[in-house]
Design a protein around this motif. Structure first.
Motif, PDB file in Angstrom:
ATOM      1  N   GLY A 121       9.862  10.144  92.084  1.00 15.19           N
ATOM      2  CA  GLY A 121       8.450  10.131  91.952  1.00 15.19           C
ATOM      3  C   GLY A 121       8.025  11.404  92.487  1.00 15.19           C
ATOM      4  O   GLY A 121       6.938  11.557  93.142  1.00 15.19           O
ATOM      5  N   LEU A 122       8.551  12.535  92.138  1.00 16.10           N
ATOM      6  CA  LEU A 122       8.241  14.005  92.404  1.00 16.10           C
ATOM      7  C   LEU A 122       7.546  14.274  91.163  1.00 16.10           C
ATOM      8  O   LEU A 122       8.102  14.344  90.153  1.00 16.10           O
ATOM      9  N   SER A 123       6.470  15.195  91.243  1.00 14.83           N
ATOM     10  CA  SER A 123       5.934  15.998  90.270  1.00 14.83           C
ATOM     11  C   SER A 123       6.401  17.553  90.253  1.00 14.83           C
ATOM     12  O   SER A 123       6.727  18.069  90.872  1.00 14.83           O
ATOM     13  N   THR A 124       6.356  17.918  88.917  1.00 12.24           N
ATOM     14  CA  THR A 124       6.760  19.338  88.465  1.00 12.24           C
ATOM     15  C   THR A 124       5.662  19.886  87.300  1.00 12.24           C
ATOM     16  O   THR A 124       5.079  18.823  87.027  1.00 12.24           O
ATOM     17  N   ALA A 125       5.903  21.053  87.148  1.00  9.60           N
ATOM     18  CA  ALA A 125       4.906  21.555  86.027  1.00  9.60           C
ATOM     19  C   ALA A 125       5.256  20.953  84.478  1.00  9.60           C
ATOM     20  O   ALA A 125       4.355  20.746  83.933  1.00  9.60           O
ATOM     21  N   LEU A 126       6.477  20.420  84.312  1.00  9.32           N
ATOM     22  CA  LEU A 126       6.793  19.677  83.338  1.00  9.32           C
ATOM     23  C   LEU A 126       6.217  18.372  83.119  1.00  9.32           C
ATOM     24  O   LEU A 126       5.826  17.922  82.052  1.00  9.32           O
ATOM     25  N   LEU A 127       6.371  17.520  84.205  1.00  8.92           N
ATOM     26  CA  LEU A 127       5.679  16.096  84.480  1.00  8.92           C
ATOM     27  C   LEU A 127       4.892  16.151  85.812  1.00  8.92           C
ATOM     28  O   LEU A 127       5.473  15.930  86.849  1.00  8.92           O
ATOM     29  N   PRO A 128       3.664  16.374  85.829  1.00 10.71           N
ATOM     30  CA  PRO A 128       2.842  16.695  86.945  1.00 10.71           C
ATOM     31  C   PRO A 128       2.240  15.640  87.435  1.00 10.71           C
ATOM     32  O   PRO A 128       1.586  15.935  88.505  1.00 10.71           O
TER      33      PRO A 128
ATOM     34  N   LEU B 156       1.643  20.610  92.831  1.00 13.44           N
ATOM     35  CA  LEU B 156       3.022  19.933  92.560  1.00 13.44           C
ATOM     36  C   LEU B 156       3.835  19.686  93.740  1.00 13.44           C
ATOM     37  O   LEU B 156       3.708  20.564  94.850  1.00 13.44           O
ATOM     38  N   GLU B 157       4.658  18.590  93.812  1.00  8.28           N
ATOM     39  CA  GLU B 157       5.636  18.483  94.781  1.00  8.28           C
ATOM     40  C   GLU B 157       6.721  19.134  94.767  1.00  8.28           C
ATOM     41  O   GLU B 157       7.334  19.575  95.685  1.00  8.28           O
ATOM     42  N   VAL B 158       7.094  19.689  93.361  1.00  8.76           N
ATOM     43  CA  VAL B 158       8.338  20.494  93.330  1.00  8.76           C
ATOM     44  C   VAL B 158       7.927  21.645  92.388  1.00  8.76           C
ATOM     45  O   VAL B 158       7.988  21.648  91.240  1.00  8.76           O
TER      46      VAL B 158
END
Length: 521
Positions: free
Chosen positions: A326-333, A360-362
């Motif tokens: 359940g963490l956000s990245t630039a690819l899945l924000p 973002l979280e990651v």
């Protein structure tokens, strides 16, 4: 490739090693492609004619499979690591890392093993878990770099989860440039993956239950095996019934070794192995899964996941961060991970987005470290390569046709970065990275991209003999149903039915030799 050309080889294999030749061989090229698929994730140099000649020899089938081949001891090329006596055989960095790369590896390992907390937390670099999740960290599912564990009696953990989707509305087209796409979409309530944990104040989506059915199988020589058929059931559904259209697929985490080397095999050479219409009449008709890249906004060859649904390790890592933790990245924000619009409380929960990193979280530096780590877990050396029984088992492996899908050797691309440890390595993963119809016994009836409900990507076999040492158990196949390698073989159907039946008919000592060979990988 830090080796010389071996002395004895058979005729060249059907792989076409020049990337530009795929267009000239339409019967080998996937029909979905109007053009070659570029390796957008690699900065690689084209093969020279001299390299192509060497590579054809280095990856060809052995003239005499009862004799050991040169260099096969080094399953992961120059980065091959020695086999550890303990359970950390899949946690070692490649032997050919530079000092700086070794430090990057350890930083990535620390992030891979991090246990995330729900937001807000006192340590902002570690919060943002959920709101729905399957694990608190990457290593919870990939313990010690090994395979996941299905929920079985006596197990202290389980890493099995359910992928979920529904058919897309009639007339829905796939992404441009990808033909034969099977149109599906996430479940309107439960999303693309079912999460069995939730942070405080939220509801987990379900509880996973299973019934096991034992199926006896008679083997030649008076032996009997027993297969374990699972019936997976989502229970205690928090947001209502799934509906008749829901398609579920159970998945356990695969082992992690050598992933960066698989990522560095030129796509053209994998595509050239595809034979969707079985033009050569060998009964094997592997197909490529072509997927849409989130990072490059273009079609790419799928390589990772049980149905080859991810084109690169960076995208695979981003998908896992989103759906599993359940963490956000630039690819899945999205800070809420896999929560759908129907799950309003989930979407309204606080996330751990850091304003200094674009919310973002990651952030990218952390995602890149985890990607580097997952791509650099070293492949252990082969064992007992010259043992007579192992060599006899290898000959049976080839005679039964197992190598048609579990292709032993590949050579990675020559990368422009000369310090990249993946560059131009002769490796022995025992996979073609293609989709194959495995029959009704293993079918999940859930399509993924171009993969049908009976197709699975050929699983790499390197390190498979160390599974129990690393994990403390031996569970194989996409849902961990097989407790032994023999059980895994006996579940093979479809394109592998002939090979499976030949192994059933083997004399017991020949079957034992085959299993001894597999245990040496």
């Amino acid at each position: 490739m830090r080796c010389s050309t071996p002395r004895r080889w058979t005729k060249p294999s059907k792989i076409v090693l020049a990337a530009g030749l795929i267009a000239a061989l339409p019967h080998l090229a996937p029909p979905a492609l109007a053009q070659d698929l570029p390796d957008l994730h690699l900065d690689a140099l084209p093969r020279t004619p001299q390299e192509i000649t060497r590579l054809e020899a280095a990856t060809a089938a052995p003239t005499d499979p009862t004799q050991a081949q040169r260099f096969e001891l080094r399953a992961g090329g120059a980065g091959t690591v020695r086999v550890r006596r303990g359970n950390d055989a899949f946690l070692q960095p490649p032997a050919n890392l530079t000092r700086e790369q070794a430090m990057t590896f350890r930083l990535g390992q620390a992030l891979f093993e991090r246990q995330w907390a729900s937001a807000p937390a006192s340590t902002i670099a570690s919060d943002g878990l959920g709101p729905l999740f399957n694990a608190r960290g990457c290593s919870n599912c990939h313990q010690r770099g090994g395979r996941g564990q299905p929920p079985v009696e006596g197990a202290d953990h389980s890493s099995l989860f359910l992928r979920i989707s529904v058919p897309a509305p009639d007339g829905t087209a796939g992404p441009d440039g990808i033909a034969e796409w099977i149109a599906t979409e996430p479940h309107p309530v439960y999303g693309s993956q079912m999460q069995d944990f939730a942070i405080q104040g939220q509801q987990a989506e379900y509880h996973l239950a299973v019934d096991w059915e034992e199926i006896p199988v008679a083997l030649n020589g008076g032996e009997t095996a027993s297969l374990r058929r699972p019936l997976w059931r989502p229970e205690d559904l928090a947001f209502g019934p799934l509906g008749e259209a829901a398609m579920l697929s159970p998945r356990v985490a695969p082992q992690m070794i050598g992933l960066g080397l698989l990522e560095a095999i030129p796509a053209a050479e994998i595509l050239a192995l595809a034979d969707p219409d079985d033009a050569d009449g060998d009964g094997i008709s592997g197909r490529a899964n072509i997927v849409w890249s989130l990072e490059f906004d273009a079609p790419m060859l799928g390589r990772f996941g049980h149905k080859a649904g991810a084109p690169s390790l960076r995208e695979q890592s981003a998908m896992a961060f989103s759906s599993d933790i359940g963490l956000s990245t630039a690819l899945l924000p999205a800070g809420w991970g896999d929560c759908t619009a129907a799950q309003t409380a989930c979407r309204d929960a606080p996330d751990g987005g850091d304003e200094t990193h674009g919310g973002l979280e990651v952030p990218d530096p952390a995602l890149n470290l985890v990607t580097f780590y997952t791509g650099m877990l070293g492949v252990p050396a082969r064992r007992d390569v010259s043992d007579p029984e192992v060599l006899r088992g290898r000959a049976i492996f080839h005679e039964a046709g197992c190598a048609a899908c579990h292709r032993p050797a590949h050579v990675t691309a020559r990368l422009r970065d000369r310090d990249d440890p993946r560059s131009f390595q002769l490796i022995w993963p025992y996979t073609d990275l293609l989709l194959h119809d495995m029959g009704e016994g293993l079918a999940d009836h859930r399509p993924e991209g171009r993969a049908t409900g009976t197709e699975w990507r050929t699983a790499p076999l390197w390190g498979i003999g160390l599974t129990e040492r690393v994990s403390g158990y031996a569970n194989f196949l996409h849902d961990g149903r097989a407790r032994t390698l023999l059980e895994a073989i006996l579940w093979h159907g479809g394109e592998a039915q002939s090979a499976r039946d030949q192994i059933v008919e083997l004399a017991p000592d020949d079957r034992a030799a085959l299993l001894r060979f597999l245990g040496s990988l």
